[in-house]
Scaffold this active site. Structure first.
Site, PDB file in Angstrom:
ATOM      1  N   GLY A   1       4.096  -3.311   6.206  1.00  0.00           N
ATOM      2  CA  GLY A   1       4.592  -2.961   4.891  1.00  0.00           C
ATOM      3  C   GLY A   1       4.618  -1.460   4.706  1.00  0.00           C
ATOM      4  O   GLY A   1       4.719  -0.701   5.661  1.00  0.00           O
ATOM      5  N   CYS A   2       4.505  -1.049   3.488  1.00  0.00           N
ATOM      6  CA  CYS A   2       4.556   0.364   3.133  1.00  0.00           C
ATOM      7  C   CYS A   2       3.448   1.140   3.844  1.00  0.00           C
ATOM      8  O   CYS A   2       2.281   0.789   3.762  1.00  0.00           O
ATOM      9  CB  CYS A   2       4.394   0.495   1.619  1.00  0.00           C
ATOM     10  SG  CYS A   2       4.202   2.188   1.066  1.00  0.00           S
TER      11      CYS A   2
END
Length: 181
Positions: A11-12
């Site tokens: 993810g981020c």
């Protein structure tokens, strides 16, 4: 010191970086891009999902202080490895769950961890994390490095990263660097 390097897509990278920076034995965390087909991609290019890169954090750790299995467990417990190309509201191949290994031992341990977590039914759905050889690592732009430390008052940090750090601290208190407790 026994410095090892492994790269994660989960993810981020702002969230991942913030978590791994708190872990005892982790010496350096660098946000960047890996796994694509474009040389020297920019954040703007990666965000389109057309470069094939994942947002990643490259984690350098002292294997004499923390084991790869512990690092892998932190990786799996701090994101959702059962969603394909998605983490929360972030959607696209750039947010895929991935382990980019640098040697055969890392590959074997990653695959063994996935098998163990699957057999123990830790997650409600199958783990979709890809286990792939590390490719060229491209360091993200300077403003992505140490993002939480430098931008802690930004709404994303307050509403997304801070709760993840609190959850991590509850589950992995013994793994947090003592100066941060």
């Amino acid at each position: 010191m026994n410095i090892q390097t492994i790269t994660f897509g989960n993810g981020c990278f702002w969230c991942t970086e913030a978590i791994f920076q708190t872990v005892k034995g982790v010496k350096k965390v660098t946000s960047g891009y890996m796994g694509g087909h474009v040389d020297h991609p920019t954040y703007k290019q990666v965000c389109t999902g057309t470069t094939g890169h994942a947002e990643v954090t490259q984690v350098e750790y002292d294997a004499d202080e923390i084991s790869l299995d512990e690092i892998l467990l932190i990786f799996f417990r701090t994101h959702n490895p059962t969603t394909l190309n998605r983490q929360g509201n972030d959607v696209g191949t750039q947010y895929r769950s991935a382990i980019f290994y640098t040697n055969e031992q890392q590959k074997e341990q990653a695959e063994a961890m996935i098998k163990k977590l699957t057999e123990e039914h830790v997650f409600d759905a199958p783990i979709v994390t890809e286990v792939t050889p590390a490719s060229e690592f491209y360091v993200a732009e300077d403003y992505h490095q140490n993002y939480f430390q430098e931008n802690g008052n930004q709404p994303y940090c307050s509403f997304v990263i801070q709760p993840k750090l609190h959850k991590f601290a509850k589950e992995f208190t013994e793994k947090i660097k003592p100066e941060l407790l």
